[in-house]
Design a protein around this motif. Structure first.
Motif, PDB file in Angstrom:
ATOM      1  N   ASN A 202       0.840  -1.163   0.142  1.00 48.40           N
ATOM      2  CA  ASN A 202      -0.072   0.081  -0.136  1.00 48.40           C
ATOM      3  C   ASN A 202       0.822   1.078   0.137  1.00 48.40           C
ATOM      4  O   ASN A 202       0.399   2.218  -0.309  1.00 48.40           O
ATOM      5  N   LEU A 203       2.222   1.112   0.238  1.00 50.19           N
ATOM      6  CA  LEU A 203       3.092   2.286   0.447  1.00 50.19           C
ATOM      7  C   LEU A 203       3.700   2.467  -0.903  1.00 50.19           C
ATOM      8  O   LEU A 203       4.872   2.982  -0.967  1.00 50.19           O
TER       9      LEU A 203
ATOM     10  N   TYR B 157       5.771   7.737  -1.073  1.00 53.35           N
ATOM     11  CA  TYR B 157       6.509   7.100  -0.203  1.00 53.35           C
ATOM     12  C   TYR B 157       7.793   6.355  -0.665  1.00 53.35           C
ATOM     13  O   TYR B 157       8.786   6.281   0.233  1.00 53.35           O
TER      14      TYR B 157
ATOM     15  N   ASN C 271       0.939  10.974   9.456  1.00 53.01           N
ATOM     16  CA  ASN C 271       0.624  10.157   8.368  1.00 53.01           C
ATOM     17  C   ASN C 271      -0.158   8.898   8.568  1.00 53.01           C
ATOM     18  O   ASN C 271       0.282   8.032   9.285  1.00 53.01           O
ATOM     19  N   LYS C 272      -1.469   8.724   8.269  1.00 52.56           N
ATOM     20  CA  LYS C 272      -2.214   7.738   8.440  1.00 52.56           C
ATOM     21  C   LYS C 272      -1.752   6.256   7.890  1.00 52.56           C
ATOM     22  O   LYS C 272      -1.922   5.489   8.706  1.00 52.56           O
ATOM     23  N   ASP C 273      -1.427   6.795   6.738  1.00 51.15           N
ATOM     24  CA  ASP C 273      -0.968   5.299   5.971  1.00 51.15           C
ATOM     25  C   ASP C 273       0.338   4.695   6.772  1.00 51.15           C
ATOM     26  O   ASP C 273       0.468   3.496   6.799  1.00 51.15           O
TER      27      ASP C 273
ATOM     28  N   LYS D 223      -0.754   3.278  10.169  1.00 45.82           N
ATOM     29  CA  LYS D 223      -1.447   2.099   9.925  1.00 45.82           C
ATOM     30  C   LYS D 223      -0.511   0.924   9.533  1.00 45.82           C
ATOM     31  O   LYS D 223      -0.566  -0.097  10.038  1.00 45.82           O
ATOM     32  N   SER D 224       0.346   1.216   8.608  1.00 44.23           N
ATOM     33  CA  SER D 224       1.169   0.280   8.284  1.00 44.23           C
ATOM     34  C   SER D 224       2.192  -0.393   9.492  1.00 44.23           C
ATOM     35  O   SER D 224       2.656  -1.227   9.749  1.00 44.23           O
TER      36      SER D 224
END
Length: 317
Positions: free
Chosen positions: A54-55, A60, A293-295, A298-299
């Motif tokens: 997802n990154l 990223y 950063n939400k991503d 989450k990761s």
């Protein structure tokens, strides 16, 4: 402690930030903590970007490049600086110019990557529908490789010019690492050309990168004004806020260090600015991106969960 006239040093001595014994011990712990934070934080971001599909995006990829450079810029100066808190810090001429080279390559590359990240945010916000077509994988790799190539060329010129100077005005570098300005102060030759080229090239290059950043943010702000939805405006702003903080930290300290002549007073101030630039800023960058950063958050949670689950399975077996 200076050598007699007519002799040339085979080594330099790097000075500690302070000669106060108790303060040296405190600073050693302080620097070691931030260096450890830097390595752990940036390695974590690199691992997340590599492992989490997802990154796998331009934003990223550039962030991972920045994390790599942050680790390198600290590693080129901080370990040697920590040695100086305990013993007299000797460094050979070759080691000095090698340190100078790597520090400036990494520092310059970081500035360009930060500018490229600003351009990436401009495309993502102002040309969202064309983002995938513009910021392709090939384009991102070319931008990063271009950053390294330009900085390698500029740094090589500065280091070669500095290394060709005759050094007979002592062997004590009034800095905790081999930076250009304090090293060329030891030359027994006219260094005005060196100082001018360092200030001019660094100034022009930094100004171009900074203007690109400001243009990107001007277009972004203009676009945000036209967004009617407060939610959309807030989302767009959140994608830029972390990067803008890093811009302030990087360019603020870089301007303090390199724009201006190499006088005794400025070198003393440069040591403080360089401390921020090499120790504190690289450690704060991953924290800024992780916390905002939400991503990434989450990761990181998923990585921690998988690690905990794996350790539990190992114990059960």
């Amino acid at each position: 402690m200076e050598r007699p006239n007519g002799t040339f040093p085979t080594f330099f001595i790097l000075l500690p930030i302070t000669n106060i014994a108790w303060l040296q011990k405190f600073l050693f712990v302080f620097v070691f903590f931030f260096y450890l934070l830097n390595i752990i934080g940036n390695l974590t971001i690199l691992s997340l970007v590599i492992k989490d599909l997802n990154l796998h995006s331009p934003m990223y990829f550039l962030l991972a490049s920045l994390s790599f450079v942050d680790m390198c810029i600290s590693s080129s100066t901080v370990p040697k600086m920590m040695v100086g808190f305990w013993v007299q810090n000797y460094i050979s001429l070759k080691g000095c110019f090698s340190q100078m080279f790597f520090f400036h390559v990494f520092g310059c590359t970081e500035g360009v990557i930060i500018a490229v990240m600003g351009f990436d945010r401009y495309i993502a916000i102002c040309h969202a529908l064309r983002y995938v077509n513009i910021m392709t994988k090939a384009a991102c790799i070319q931008l990063v490789l271009g950053s390294w190539s330009v900085c390698l060329s500029i740094t090589s010129m500065h280091v070669v010019m500095s290394s060709r100077l005759p050094f007979c005005n002592g062997y004590i570098v009034k800095h905790f690492f081999c930076d250009i300005k304090p090293v060329i102060k030891l030359a027994c030759a006219d260094t005005h050309v060196n100082e001018f080229i360092v200030a001019a090239v660094t100034g022009i290059f930094s100004t171009v990168a900074f203007v690109m950043l400001m243009l990107s943010y001007c277009f972004i702000m203009k676009h945000l004004v036209n967004i009617r939805s407060s939610e959309g405006r807030s989302k767009a702003f959140s994608t830029c806020s972390s990067h803008f903080i890093i811009v302030i930290l990087y360019y603020g300290t870089a301007i303090c260090i390199y724009l201006g002549p190499a006088s005794e007073n400025t070198i003393e101030k440069d040591r403080v600015a360089a401390m921020i630039f090499t120790v504190i800023t690289p450690a704060l960058n991953p924290l800024i991106y992780t916390l905002r950063n939400k991503d990434i958050r989450k990761s990181l949670r998923q990585l921690v969960s998988r690690s905990v689950a794996w350790s539990v399975r190992v114990r059960v077996q």
